[in-house]
Design an enzyme around this catalytic site. Structure first.
Site, mmCIF file in Angstrom:
data_model
loop_
_atom_site.group_PDB
_atom_site.id
_atom_site.type_symbol
_atom_site.label_atom_id
_atom_site.label_comp_id
_atom_site.label_asym_id
_atom_site.label_seq_id
_atom_site.Cartn_x
_atom_site.Cartn_y
_atom_site.Cartn_z
ATOM 1 N N ASP A 70 48.862 53.867 44.392
ATOM 2 C CA ASP A 70 49.511 53.073 45.435
ATOM 3 C C ASP A 70 48.751 53.382 46.713
ATOM 4 O O ASP A 70 48.769 54.527 47.193
ATOM 5 C CB ASP A 70 50.988 53.476 45.561
ATOM 6 C CG ASP A 70 51.710 52.655 46.621
ATOM 7 O OD1 ASP A 70 51.037 52.048 47.493
ATOM 8 O OD2 ASP A 70 52.945 52.617 46.582
ATOM 9 N N ASN A 113 40.220 46.410 46.953
ATOM 10 C CA ASN A 113 40.669 45.031 46.709
ATOM 11 C C ASN A 113 42.160 44.826 46.960
ATOM 12 O O ASN A 113 42.572 43.726 47.340
ATOM 13 C CB ASN A 113 40.326 44.671 45.255
ATOM 14 C CG ASN A 113 41.058 43.453 44.774
ATOM 15 O OD1 ASN A 113 40.665 42.326 45.052
ATOM 16 N ND2 ASN A 113 42.167 43.664 44.053
ATOM 17 N N THR A 161 55.003 31.237 54.797
ATOM 18 C CA THR A 161 56.410 31.548 55.059
ATOM 19 C C THR A 161 56.718 31.093 56.487
ATOM 20 O O THR A 161 55.810 30.649 57.204
ATOM 21 C CB THR A 161 56.681 33.072 54.996
ATOM 22 O OG1 THR A 161 56.029 33.687 56.120
ATOM 23 C CG2 THR A 161 56.163 33.672 53.706
ATOM 24 N N SER A 181 38.459 38.516 54.100
ATOM 25 C CA SER A 181 38.798 37.093 53.996
ATOM 26 C C SER A 181 38.226 36.350 55.191
ATOM 27 O O SER A 181 38.160 36.909 56.304
ATOM 28 C CB SER A 181 40.318 36.939 53.993
ATOM 29 O OG SER A 181 40.672 35.589 54.199
ATOM 30 N N ALA A 210 49.721 38.032 60.595
ATOM 31 C CA ALA A 210 49.657 39.447 60.198
ATOM 32 C C ALA A 210 48.497 39.653 59.220
ATOM 33 O O ALA A 210 47.717 40.606 59.337
ATOM 34 C CB ALA A 210 50.977 39.880 59.560
ATOM 35 N N TYR A 211 48.394 38.743 58.275
ATOM 36 C CA TYR A 211 47.304 38.830 57.290
ATOM 37 C C TYR A 211 45.951 38.721 57.986
ATOM 38 O O TYR A 211 45.035 39.505 57.737
ATOM 39 C CB TYR A 211 47.481 37.708 56.264
ATOM 40 C CG TYR A 211 46.418 37.695 55.184
ATOM 41 C CD1 TYR A 211 46.405 38.653 54.179
ATOM 42 C CD2 TYR A 211 45.436 36.705 55.163
ATOM 43 C CE1 TYR A 211 45.429 38.636 53.181
ATOM 44 C CE2 TYR A 211 44.465 36.677 54.172
ATOM 45 C CZ TYR A 211 44.458 37.650 53.189
ATOM 46 O OH TYR A 211 43.495 37.619 52.207
ATOM 47 N N LYS A 237 42.855 41.616 58.260
ATOM 48 C CA LYS A 237 41.504 41.451 57.724
ATOM 49 C C LYS A 237 40.443 41.594 58.819
ATOM 50 O O LYS A 237 39.345 42.080 58.557
ATOM 51 C CB LYS A 237 41.381 40.106 56.991
ATOM 52 C CG LYS A 237 42.241 40.013 55.718
ATOM 53 C CD LYS A 237 41.856 41.049 54.666
ATOM 54 C CE LYS A 237 42.555 40.794 53.332
ATOM 55 N NZ LYS A 237 42.265 41.827 52.312
ATOM 56 N N VAL A 254 40.686 31.434 46.197
ATOM 57 C CA VAL A 254 40.657 31.644 44.744
ATOM 58 C C VAL A 254 42.044 31.516 44.116
ATOM 59 O O VAL A 254 43.043 32.001 44.670
ATOM 60 C CB VAL A 254 40.095 33.059 44.425
ATOM 61 C CG1 VAL A 254 39.927 33.235 42.927
ATOM 62 C CG2 VAL A 254 38.783 33.307 45.148
ATOM 63 N N THR A 268 44.702 32.660 42.373
ATOM 64 C CA THR A 268 45.369 33.898 41.926
ATOM 65 C C THR A 268 46.816 33.757 42.382
ATOM 66 O O THR A 268 47.176 32.740 43.001
ATOM 67 C CB THR A 268 44.768 35.148 42.621
ATOM 68 O OG1 THR A 268 44.970 35.004 44.043
ATOM 69 C CG2 THR A 268 43.293 35.322 42.330
HETATM 70 N N1 LIG Z 1 43.034 34.695 46.422
HETATM 71 C C1 LIG Z 1 42.383 34.335 47.511
HETATM 72 O O1 LIG Z 1 42.185 33.123 47.765
HETATM 73 C C2 LIG Z 1 41.830 35.367 48.462
HETATM 74 C C3 LIG Z 1 41.039 34.914 49.521
HETATM 75 C C4 LIG Z 1 40.493 35.840 50.396
HETATM 76 C C5 LIG Z 1 40.742 37.200 50.215
HETATM 77 N N2 LIG Z 1 41.525 37.613 49.184
HETATM 78 C C6 LIG Z 1 41.747 39.050 49.058
HETATM 79 O O2 LIG Z 1 41.427 39.474 47.737
HETATM 80 C C7 LIG Z 1 42.199 40.626 47.375
HETATM 81 C C8 LIG Z 1 42.866 40.373 46.042
HETATM 82 O O3 LIG Z 1 43.673 39.214 46.173
HETATM 83 P P1 LIG Z 1 44.274 38.407 44.945
HETATM 84 O O4 LIG Z 1 44.136 36.973 45.279
HETATM 85 O O5 LIG Z 1 43.750 38.932 43.662
HETATM 86 O O6 LIG Z 1 45.816 38.793 45.125
HETATM 87 P P2 LIG Z 1 46.988 39.101 44.085
HETATM 88 O O7 LIG Z 1 46.802 38.300 42.846
HETATM 89 O O8 LIG Z 1 48.240 38.957 44.868
HETATM 90 O O9 LIG Z 1 46.738 40.643 43.716
HETATM 91 C C9 LIG Z 1 46.924 41.632 44.674
HETATM 92 C C10 LIG Z 1 46.761 42.974 44.005
HETATM 93 O O10 LIG Z 1 46.950 43.997 44.994
HETATM 94 C C11 LIG Z 1 47.881 44.933 44.478
HETATM 95 N N3 LIG Z 1 48.576 45.687 45.524
HETATM 96 C C12 LIG Z 1 49.355 45.228 46.537
HETATM 97 N N4 LIG Z 1 49.849 46.262 47.246
HETATM 98 C C13 LIG Z 1 49.352 47.389 46.671
HETATM 99 C C14 LIG Z 1 49.479 48.783 46.929
HETATM 100 N N5 LIG Z 1 50.259 49.243 47.929
HETATM 101 N N6 LIG Z 1 48.821 49.665 46.149
HETATM 102 C C15 LIG Z 1 48.037 49.235 45.146
HETATM 103 N N7 LIG Z 1 47.900 47.939 44.810
HETATM 104 C C16 LIG Z 1 48.550 47.040 45.580
HETATM 105 C C17 LIG Z 1 48.825 44.091 43.637
HETATM 106 O O11 LIG Z 1 49.609 44.918 42.794
HETATM 107 P P3 LIG Z 1 51.051 44.423 42.188
HETATM 108 O O12 LIG Z 1 50.742 43.601 40.968
HETATM 109 O O13 LIG Z 1 51.740 45.717 41.877
HETATM 110 O O14 LIG Z 1 51.724 43.626 43.269
HETATM 111 C C18 LIG Z 1 47.815 43.225 42.906
HETATM 112 O O15 LIG Z 1 47.220 43.958 41.863
HETATM 113 C C19 LIG Z 1 43.171 40.844 48.538
HETATM 114 O O16 LIG Z 1 42.689 41.857 49.384
HETATM 115 C C20 LIG Z 1 43.178 39.504 49.250
HETATM 116 O O17 LIG Z 1 43.526 39.631 50.605
HETATM 117 C C21 LIG Z 1 42.075 36.747 48.317
#
Ligand SMILES: NC(=O)c1ccc[n+]([C@@H]2O[C@H](COP(=O)([O-])OP(=O)(O)OC[C@H]3O[C@@H](n4cnc5c(N)ncnc54)[C@H](OP(=O)(O)O)[C@@H]3O)[C@@H](O)[C@H]2O)c1
Length: 238
Positions: free
Chosen positions: A62, A89, A98, A146, A160-161, A165, A194, A196
């Site tokens: 964590d 990550n 929201t 990001s 906030a997000y 970043k 992406v 996700t």
């Molecule tokens: N998807 C996009 O379009 C996008 C674009 C730009 C940047 N990003 C960045 O890419 C990264 C991954 O995003 P994603 O799209 O894969 O998001 P996601 O599907 O929501 O996955 C987020 C991951 O972070 C974990 N996490 C959250 N809080 C945590 C903590 N306190 N300790 C350890 N793990 C924690 C989550 O665990 P749980 O399963 O336990 O919640 C999950 O495994 C993030 O940093 C995000 O800001 C994403």
């Protein structure tokens, strides 16, 4: 354990981009440690990749916990004695889509929680693990950032997000500067938008496309760039 294998840690690797980055690094021959805050989710994710014939193990992490970060460092030291790659990550986007999408509705608590994971979490884990890189004078650190944190394109929405970043990008620069006389390279990566849980179903990119730049930065040869932010393997503006 194969001592010649490079060892990589990916945070938040139980799903989304972290999971896919783990898969791609393992495909390139890295011993990957899938970390997750929920231990059972990490085990399930690791099992899925093991069933694909990949060399991955799971360990709880964590990123908001100092104790958890230190335990991971101890585990890596005992098990492997070194660390080659850290992909920071794990991230949250509490105010995306929201009512707090407006800065005028942003709760300070939301900002604090977001920074706790997206900024302090990265710092905490990096502080715990960098000694394992310094000892062998080799390391690649990728901070998953990001375009929403780019000051050049800063706009309203998910404040906030965005702030977390932008601050993460500052951390990338500071870490890179402090490590400039070492073979530890630190860069930010923007994966693009992406598909996700965070990105949502409308996103145009697949996780495999999203992690391309992350994995590229994690595997850079000696003497490569440090202290930049990259998208599609290209340097972009802060
Ligand atoms: N998807 C996009 O379009 C996008 C674009 C730009 C940047 N990003 C960045 O890419 C990264 C991954 O995003 P994603 O799209 O894969 O998001 P996601 O599907 O929501 O996955 C987020 C991951 O972070 C974990 N996490 C959250 N809080 C945590 C903590 N306190 N300790 C350890 N793990 C924690 C989550 O665990 P749980 O399963 O336990 O919640 C999950 O495994 C993030 O940093 C995000 O800001 C994403």
């Amino acid at each position: 354990m194969n001592p010649t294998k490079k060892v990589a840690v990916v945070t938040g690797a139980n799903r989304g981009l972290g999971f896919e980055a783990s898969r791609q690094l393992a495909k390139q021959g890295y011993q990957v440690i899938i970390t997750s805050r929920d231990e059972s989710k990490g085990k399930t994710a690791a099992l899925q990749l093991q069933n694909e014939g990949l060399d991955v193990i799971s360990h709880p992490l964590d990123v908001t916990s100092e104790e958890s970060s230190q335990k991971l460092a101890e585990f890596i030291r005992q098990q492997f004695g070194k660390l080659d790659v850290l992909v920071n990550n794990a991230g949250i986007a509490l105010d995306l889509r929201t009512e707090e999408d407006s800065i005028f509705n942003t709760k300070i608590d939301t900002l604090q929680q977001t920074l706790e994971t997206n900024l302090y979490g990265v710092l905490r884990v990096t502080q715990a693990l960098v000694p394992l890189m310094k000892e062998q004078n080799y390391g690649r650190i990728v901070n998953v950032s990001s375009g929403m944190g780019q000051l050049t394109n800063m706009q309203a929405g998910a404040p906030a997000y965005r702030i977390s970043k932008t601050a993460l990008n500052a951390l990338t620069r500071i870490l890179s500067s402090e490590l400039k006389d070492t073979n530890i390279l630190v860069n930010s990566a923007c994966p693009g938008w992406v598909k996700t849980d965070m990105g949502g179903p409308e996103a145009p990119r697949t996780p495999e496309q999203g992690v391309d730049t992350i994995v590229w930065l994690a595997t850079l040869p000696d003497g490569s760039a440090s202290g930049g932010i990259f998208r599609d393997r290209q340097l972009i503006d802060w």
